[in-house]
Design an enzyme around this catalytic site. Sequence first.
Site, short mmCIF file in Angstrom:
data_model
loop_
_atom_site.label_atom_id
_atom_site.label_comp_id
_atom_site.label_asym_id
_atom_site.label_seq_id
_atom_site.Cartn_x
_atom_site.Cartn_y
_atom_site.Cartn_z
N GLY A 24 18.05 75.09 48.88
CA GLY A 24 19.10 76.11 48.77
C GLY A 24 18.51 77.51 48.81
O GLY A 24 17.30 77.68 48.93
N LYS A 25 19.41 78.48 48.70
CA LYS A 25 18.96 79.88 48.73
C LYS A 25 18.28 80.28 47.43
O LYS A 25 17.31 81.01 47.43
CB LYS A 25 20.17 80.79 48.98
CG LYS A 25 20.23 81.25 50.43
CD LYS A 25 21.13 82.48 50.54
CE LYS A 25 22.16 82.26 51.62
NZ LYS A 25 23.52 82.57 51.27
N GLU A 26 18.83 79.79 46.31
CA GLU A 26 18.29 80.17 45.01
C GLU A 26 17.30 79.16 44.47
O GLU A 26 16.35 79.51 43.80
CB GLU A 26 19.42 80.30 43.99
CG GLU A 26 20.18 81.57 44.12
CD GLU A 26 21.47 81.51 43.34
OE1 GLU A 26 21.46 81.00 42.22
OE2 GLU A 26 22.49 81.97 43.88
N ASN A 65 29.22 70.76 41.90
CA ASN A 65 28.33 70.54 40.76
C ASN A 65 28.74 69.35 39.90
O ASN A 65 28.40 69.27 38.72
CB ASN A 65 28.22 71.82 39.92
CG ASN A 65 27.33 72.85 40.61
OD1 ASN A 65 26.40 72.47 41.33
ND2 ASN A 65 27.62 74.12 40.40
N ASP A 80 23.89 71.41 37.17
CA ASP A 80 23.79 72.85 37.45
C ASP A 80 24.33 73.70 36.30
O ASP A 80 25.31 74.43 36.45
CB ASP A 80 24.53 73.14 38.76
CG ASP A 80 23.97 74.35 39.48
OD1 ASP A 80 23.08 75.01 38.93
OD2 ASP A 80 24.44 74.65 40.59
N ASP A 101 30.20 77.18 36.36
CA ASP A 101 30.10 77.03 37.82
C ASP A 101 30.57 75.62 38.19
O ASP A 101 29.99 74.96 39.04
CB ASP A 101 28.65 77.27 38.27
CG ASP A 101 28.52 77.43 39.79
OD1 ASP A 101 29.53 77.75 40.44
OD2 ASP A 101 27.41 77.23 40.31
N ILE A 157 15.44 67.18 48.34
CA ILE A 157 16.84 66.72 48.28
C ILE A 157 17.73 67.83 48.82
O ILE A 157 18.60 67.61 49.62
CB ILE A 157 17.28 66.40 46.82
CG1 ILE A 157 16.47 65.25 46.25
CG2 ILE A 157 18.76 66.08 46.77
CD1 ILE A 157 16.85 64.90 44.81
N GLU A 162 16.08 64.21 34.68
CA GLU A 162 16.39 62.85 35.13
C GLU A 162 17.07 62.91 36.50
O GLU A 162 17.88 63.80 36.76
CB GLU A 162 17.35 62.25 34.10
CG GLU A 162 17.90 60.90 34.44
CD GLU A 162 19.11 60.53 33.56
OE1 GLU A 162 19.68 59.46 33.80
OE2 GLU A 162 19.45 61.29 32.65
N VAL A 176 15.58 71.65 45.41
CA VAL A 176 15.57 70.48 44.54
C VAL A 176 14.80 69.35 45.24
O VAL A 176 15.04 69.06 46.41
CB VAL A 176 17.01 70.04 44.19
CG1 VAL A 176 17.01 68.78 43.34
CG2 VAL A 176 17.75 71.17 43.46
#
Length: 229
Positions: free
Chosen positions: A44-46, A176, A188, A171, A41, A131, A49
């Site tokens: 990302g860098k961290e 998010n 998140d 955040d 999906i 979920e 997903v």
Amino acid sequence: MAKITKEKFKTKDSVFDNFTLKNIISLMRKGFFLEDSLSPIKIGKEAVVFAAETKEGKDICIKIYRLETANFNQMYRYIKSDPRFIGLNHKMRKIIFAWVQREYRNLLLMRKEGVPVPEPIKFQQNILLMEMIGKPAPMVKDSPPKDVKKFFEEVLKNMKIMYNSGLVHGDLSKYNILNDNEKPVLIDFSHSTPPNNPIYKELLERDCKNIADDFKIMSKEEILDYILN
Ligand SMILES: Nc1ncnc2c1ncn2[C@@H]1O[C@H](COP(=O)(O)OP(=O)(O)OP(=O)(O)O)[C@@H](O)[C@H]1O
Ligand SMILES: [Mg+2]
């Protein structure tokens, strides 16, 4: 059942290191999702997903934290003062595992309080299963609500519930919050922390500022005032 091999994943998704591959396979063998059902999906860098499917045909979301994250120092800064996670020192993996565990715990707490968040299913080392919202639902950033005021009020209400339950998101922004058929779902939660964390106030103010900037309905001060009173 077909044999699941590391090689299979290696060629399919080269984003995984060996440790993570073993972890994914372990979760699959425990029956949390079907082999061959993974599709990305967001890379990302961290974190990366994925969507996956359970044997009951339900879509779930798999959030995998990279073990070599570029933002490690920032993660450390944000978790070291959380009283629930004292004594982490600079052990990279330990910190990432704690980060995942924290997100899981925060999601559980939010579900209990009735805040619309994905239901957490399982955490294991650097992997969180939860979920799937929508198919998946888009971020507010990419899919602004039709009735912005109504949507904003819903976000605001949930910020207050979070505050009253003793947690700040940390955040929160249009990145998010998912637009799930015109209803906000907050995601998140790895930054979320209780008030006895010295950076709590800073995070609360930042959340209010982001939401003020993103929705342009109330100012940061008005949002803060609504939440605190
Ligand atoms: N439960 C979910 N259901 C549907 N989509 C999701 C879900 N969780 C994450 N996503 C999608 O994946 C993207 C990245 O997820 P998330 O915001 O949790 O991670 P991140 O911003 O990469 O991570 P972090 O900031 O913790 O490093 C989201 O913007 C959203 O599009
Ligand atoms: Mg995010």
